[in-house]
Scaffold this active site. Sequence first.
Site, PDB file in Angstrom:
ATOM      1  N   ALA A  13       0.833  -1.205   0.000  1.00 28.85           N
ATOM      2  CA  ALA A  13       0.000   0.000   0.000  1.00 28.85           C
ATOM      3  C   ALA A  13       0.864   1.251   0.000  1.00 28.85           C
ATOM      4  O   ALA A  13       0.655   2.188   0.754  1.00 28.85           O
ATOM      5  CB  ALA A  13      -0.944  -0.007   1.202  1.00 28.85           C
ATOM      6  N   GLY A  14       1.870   1.239  -0.861  1.00 29.94           N
ATOM      7  CA  GLY A  14       2.586   2.479  -1.149  1.00 29.94           C
ATOM      8  C   GLY A  14       1.906   3.141  -2.330  1.00 29.94           C
ATOM      9  O   GLY A  14       0.721   2.895  -2.607  1.00 29.94           O
ATOM     10  N   GLY A  15       2.659   3.951  -3.046  1.00 29.58           N
ATOM     11  CA  GLY A  15       2.070   4.685  -4.156  1.00 29.58           C
ATOM     12  C   GLY A  15       1.478   3.777  -5.220  1.00 29.58           C
ATOM     13  O   GLY A  15       0.323   3.948  -5.636  1.00 29.58           O
ATOM     14  N   ALA A  16       2.239   2.775  -5.680  1.00 29.75           N
ATOM     15  CA  ALA A  16       1.746   1.913  -6.765  1.00 29.75           C
ATOM     16  C   ALA A  16       0.549   1.105  -6.302  1.00 29.75           C
ATOM     17  O   ALA A  16      -0.442   0.965  -7.031  1.00 29.75           O
ATOM     18  CB  ALA A  16       2.872   0.989  -7.248  1.00 29.75           C
ATOM     19  N   GLY A  17       0.630   0.560  -5.081  1.00 31.31           N
ATOM     20  CA  GLY A  17      -0.455  -0.278  -4.574  1.00 31.31           C
ATOM     21  C   GLY A  17      -1.740   0.509  -4.414  1.00 31.31           C
ATOM     22  O   GLY A  17      -2.827   0.046  -4.801  1.00 31.31           O
ATOM     23  N   PHE A 116      15.516  18.937 -12.563  1.00 32.09           N
ATOM     24  CA  PHE A 116      15.950  17.721 -11.895  1.00 32.09           C
ATOM     25  C   PHE A 116      16.987  17.034 -12.762  1.00 32.09           C
ATOM     26  O   PHE A 116      17.059  17.273 -13.967  1.00 32.09           O
ATOM     27  CB  PHE A 116      14.745  16.788 -11.673  1.00 32.09           C
ATOM     28  N   GLN A 240      20.399   1.744  -7.955  1.00 32.66           N
ATOM     29  CA  GLN A 240      20.795   3.155  -8.003  1.00 32.66           C
ATOM     30  C   GLN A 240      21.370   3.625  -6.671  1.00 32.66           C
ATOM     31  O   GLN A 240      20.787   3.378  -5.623  1.00 32.66           O
ATOM     32  CB  GLN A 240      19.588   4.016  -8.340  1.00 32.66           C
ATOM     33  N   HIS A 242      22.038   6.961  -4.843  1.00 32.95           N
ATOM     34  CA  HIS A 242      21.696   8.383  -4.922  1.00 32.95           C
ATOM     35  C   HIS A 242      22.886   9.189  -4.430  1.00 32.95           C
ATOM     36  O   HIS A 242      23.448   8.879  -3.387  1.00 32.95           O
ATOM     37  CB  HIS A 242      20.458   8.644  -4.066  1.00 32.95           C
ATOM     38  N   LEU A 252      18.103  10.405   2.700  1.00 33.62           N
ATOM     39  CA  LEU A 252      18.057  11.090   1.408  1.00 33.62           C
ATOM     40  C   LEU A 252      17.976  12.611   1.553  1.00 33.62           C
ATOM     41  O   LEU A 252      17.186  13.127   2.339  1.00 33.62           O
ATOM     42  CB  LEU A 252      16.820  10.592   0.657  1.00 33.62           C
ATOM     43  N   THR A 254      17.201  15.454  -1.188  1.00 29.78           N
ATOM     44  CA  THR A 254      16.693  15.428  -2.566  1.00 29.78           C
ATOM     45  C   THR A 254      17.622  16.079  -3.584  1.00 29.78           C
ATOM     46  O   THR A 254      18.307  17.056  -3.310  1.00 29.78           O
ATOM     47  CB  THR A 254      15.318  16.113  -2.647  1.00 29.78           C
ATOM     48  N   GLU A 255      17.574  15.500  -4.796  1.00 34.20           N
ATOM     49  CA  GLU A 255      18.216  16.098  -5.955  1.00 34.20           C
ATOM     50  C   GLU A 255      17.622  17.480  -6.231  1.00 34.20           C
ATOM     51  O   GLU A 255      18.263  18.327  -6.846  1.00 34.20           O
ATOM     52  CB  GLU A 255      17.940  15.169  -7.136  1.00 34.20           C
ATOM     53  N   ARG A 286      22.123  10.366 -11.939  1.00 40.35           N
ATOM     54  CA  ARG A 286      22.594   9.997 -10.604  1.00 40.35           C
ATOM     55  C   ARG A 286      23.806   9.075 -10.619  1.00 40.35           C
ATOM     56  O   ARG A 286      24.688   9.194  -9.775  1.00 40.35           O
ATOM     57  CB  ARG A 286      21.450   9.339  -9.836  1.00 40.35           C
ATOM     58  N   HIS A 353      19.698   3.415  -3.054  1.00 42.07           N
ATOM     59  CA  HIS A 353      18.435   4.139  -3.129  1.00 42.07           C
ATOM     60  C   HIS A 353      17.315   3.389  -3.817  1.00 42.07           C
ATOM     61  O   HIS A 353      16.191   3.378  -3.335  1.00 42.07           O
ATOM     62  CB  HIS A 353      18.696   5.461  -3.861  1.00 42.07           C
ATOM     63  N   ARG A 394      17.715   4.921 -13.159  1.00 41.71           N
ATOM     64  CA  ARG A 394      16.464   5.681 -13.174  1.00 41.71           C
ATOM     65  C   ARG A 394      16.741   7.169 -13.045  1.00 41.71           C
ATOM     66  O   ARG A 394      17.593   7.587 -12.261  1.00 41.71           O
ATOM     67  CB  ARG A 394      15.573   5.227 -12.012  1.00 41.71           C
ATOM     68  N   SER A 399      10.338   7.806 -10.620  1.00 44.35           N
ATOM     69  CA  SER A 399       9.746   6.703  -9.852  1.00 44.35           C
ATOM     70  C   SER A 399       8.375   7.095  -9.323  1.00 44.35           C
ATOM     71  O   SER A 399       7.440   6.284  -9.346  1.00 44.35           O
ATOM     72  CB  SER A 399      10.648   6.278  -8.704  1.00 44.35           C
ATOM     73  N   LEU A 400       8.209   8.351  -8.862  1.00 42.45           N
ATOM     74  CA  LEU A 400       6.870   8.780  -8.456  1.00 42.45           C
ATOM     75  C   LEU A 400       5.940   8.743  -9.664  1.00 42.45           C
ATOM     76  O   LEU A 400       4.744   8.497  -9.537  1.00 42.45           O
ATOM     77  CB  LEU A 400       6.912  10.181  -7.836  1.00 42.45           C
TER      78      LEU A 400
END
Lengths: 584, 252
Positions: A13-17, A116, A240, A242, A252, A254-255, A286, A353, A394, A399-400
């Site tokens: 149940a993260g973003g994809a789920g 980015f 990857q 990072h 992390l 952020t870039e 990266r 990462h 990536r 990824s988001l």
Amino acid sequence: MKIHKYDTVIVGAGGAGMRAAIEATKRSRTAVLTKLYPTRSHTGAAQGGMAAALANVEEDNWEWHTFDTVKGGDYLVDQDAAEILAKEAIDAVLDLEKMGLPFGRTPNGDIDQRRFGGHSRNHGEAPVRRACYSGDRTGHMILQTLYQNCIKEGVEFFNEFYVLDQLIVEVDGVKKSAGVVAYELATGEIHIFQAKAVVYASGGTGKFFKVTSNAHTLTGDGQAACYRRGLPLEDMEFFQFHPTGIWRMGILLTEGARGEGGILRNKDGERFMEKYAPVMKDLASRDVVSRSIYTEIREGRGCGPEGDHVYLDLTHLPPEQLDAKLPDITEFARTYLGIEPYTDPIPIQPTAHYAMGGIPTNVEGEVLSDNTTVVPGLYAAGEVACVSVHGANRLGTNSLLDINVFGRRAGIAAAEYSHQHDYIELPENPESMVVAQIENLRNSTGTERVADVRRELQETMDANVMVFRTEQTIKTAVEKIAELRERYKNVSIQDKGKRFNTDLLEAIELGNLLELAEVMAVSALARKESRGGHYREDYPNRDDVNFMRHTMAYREVGEDGSETVRLDYKPVVTTRYQPMERKY
Amino acid sequence: MATPVLDKVEAESAASPYITVTFRIRRFNPEISDAVVWEDFQVEIDPKERVLDGLHKIKWDLDGTLTFRRSCAHGICGSDAMRINGKNRLACKTLIKDLNPEKPITVEPIKGLTVLKDLVVDMEPFFQAYRDVMPFLITKGNEPTRERKQSPEDRERYDDTTKCILCAACTSSCPVFWNDGQYFGPAAIVNAHRFIFDSRDEGGEQRLEILNDKDGVWRCRTTFNCTDACPRGIEITKAIQEVKRALITRRF
């Protein structure tokens, strides 16, 4: 033991789920099984942005985005999938906005965009503003917004249910998914979920490294469940690193910090990225930046008494800009390092990462059992999967995007499949493998401790298969992992109870990490070239003749019960871009 | 040559940063006993490490039965809210040096929610209150083709309350919530605020009616415990006051 029946089961149940769940729940009776409460998932740790060629602040289009994705992935990207990713990015961002996501805004009220790494105007001419963001907590806002919309749609969650086995049944010579076996953390009870369609969205494997941005819970559970049932894993050697993790901790940064103008500096204060990437500089991809950092460190230009890190310098940026655009990461520096980023540079080092590889799928999210054959009823999306839109490396903000585009696709495809098909009969004693696994650990009188084996695994992975690899270092890792897998058989746990047994959970997770670490190292050993995140010092060049192909790793069990990794390869889908030398 | 490993030199440095700290932890496992006990553990730890690192040292090296939730370990997932030295905090965001390591560090579960085992509580009532305030964008009419417009000022209006990670540190620090679990609690009100003051949202009236309930915002006694407890620095009491004001003026 309890048996449940659902049309569609989503694992994770993260973003994809959750993106999949929103679609699947509208179309079929859906259950989401998740090891963590949904808002605990690591999507929430993503910071910088989500790429889409909205062209809100400057000229941009999806074809440029596709090219950047293919080039960023060092031409190991399947170009048909990258094109879908870049095209559907625009609707994916607009969908999130309509769901309520509080994006940053331009003065005239449109979704704002920022620069980015690796995202460029017209095939590499200059950086482009493509990342849609919400401060430096874009992942947090995506996770919250998706959970909020799951509540709105009435998605049914089984929280703290840990999926341990994928049920595969062979019907007329075809491997099909029959459901999953889950362990309920609160009670220790085992649950069978019979489902017409199963979607894996259970995230990455980063915890086999020591210095990592990944959560403790990212232990490759979905990959391991499928791999153990004979399904392949694709491109697992590509991981990857990072560039900007907090020194020693790996947290992390952020870039987006470099997108806002932050600069990497060595001990002489030199902006060293100018040497390695004259056009994109600090915003090169990266893998390029991480290698440059370690090159500086190795050549004696690292910072600190031990010369083991470099600086991320934000001191030239106005404090108001840091407060508005980068509030979380500046707070991390204050909390964990006691450093004031307004006035002092932040010590950083590359941090493990993201897994580019995973369960192979096609662009509909259907899982493959070999180079071309689909496993009916089985889907995967997000970091657990390999479509492959990320190839060998990536790009930041992709990824988001991936979880939204392919989470949605997998959710729709799974629900449609469950409409058109009936349940597959469960195998006899579907719980048997999980029961054996749990009882073995619970009853073990072995002398090895989970924490020791895990620590040694993480140390060997950091030392031998991180940013720089050679045949010798990878072989060292392969041997060490084999030793640790042997020792794992002798692991015991102290908590023998049923209630919230996280001691048991960690032991199971370690088993997954060890198995996947072996796949990664064996895949890396065979890839005698350097491409994206996989850099071999003994083979420093990309070799398109022999290695422009995906690795497919299969678990083979010998007659004596011994396990090996068998490698095969799969061609890369190339549509409009022929491989070129990669310069930033 | 392999990637440089950072730890090699560390062992050689003369002065060890490690100190011995006592963790005093409230233990409870109904599978074994109904009794609550406080147990002490001695841990060697660098004061720059987190309380969570201390708990891991205990679990991994001393007592595998110690049970707590955690995931990201840097204050963004909201799993590890605990009562540390009598104050609600995230174990992963509290450094040893910021406590007094001379004295035992007490760790107990957050209050007002049923303890299931050691530091693990039943989060279901907390999430139910969250769900009850309809924490999602409510709009009328047809969706626009492109994004809804929102000025940077309107976006800023509700920025603070979008930071919430649902860790329950605020709600479980609230004396009203301790006495009456029916009270929505600060976190649910914070999340209602996030939508009530979002210029795109058209469900404000409905949410305000929900919070006008006897278990709604009027129960707040402005003790500021929630604001003190919030690991994200959200001005929670202020947000609750803004919701109260909106209820009176019906302007938001």
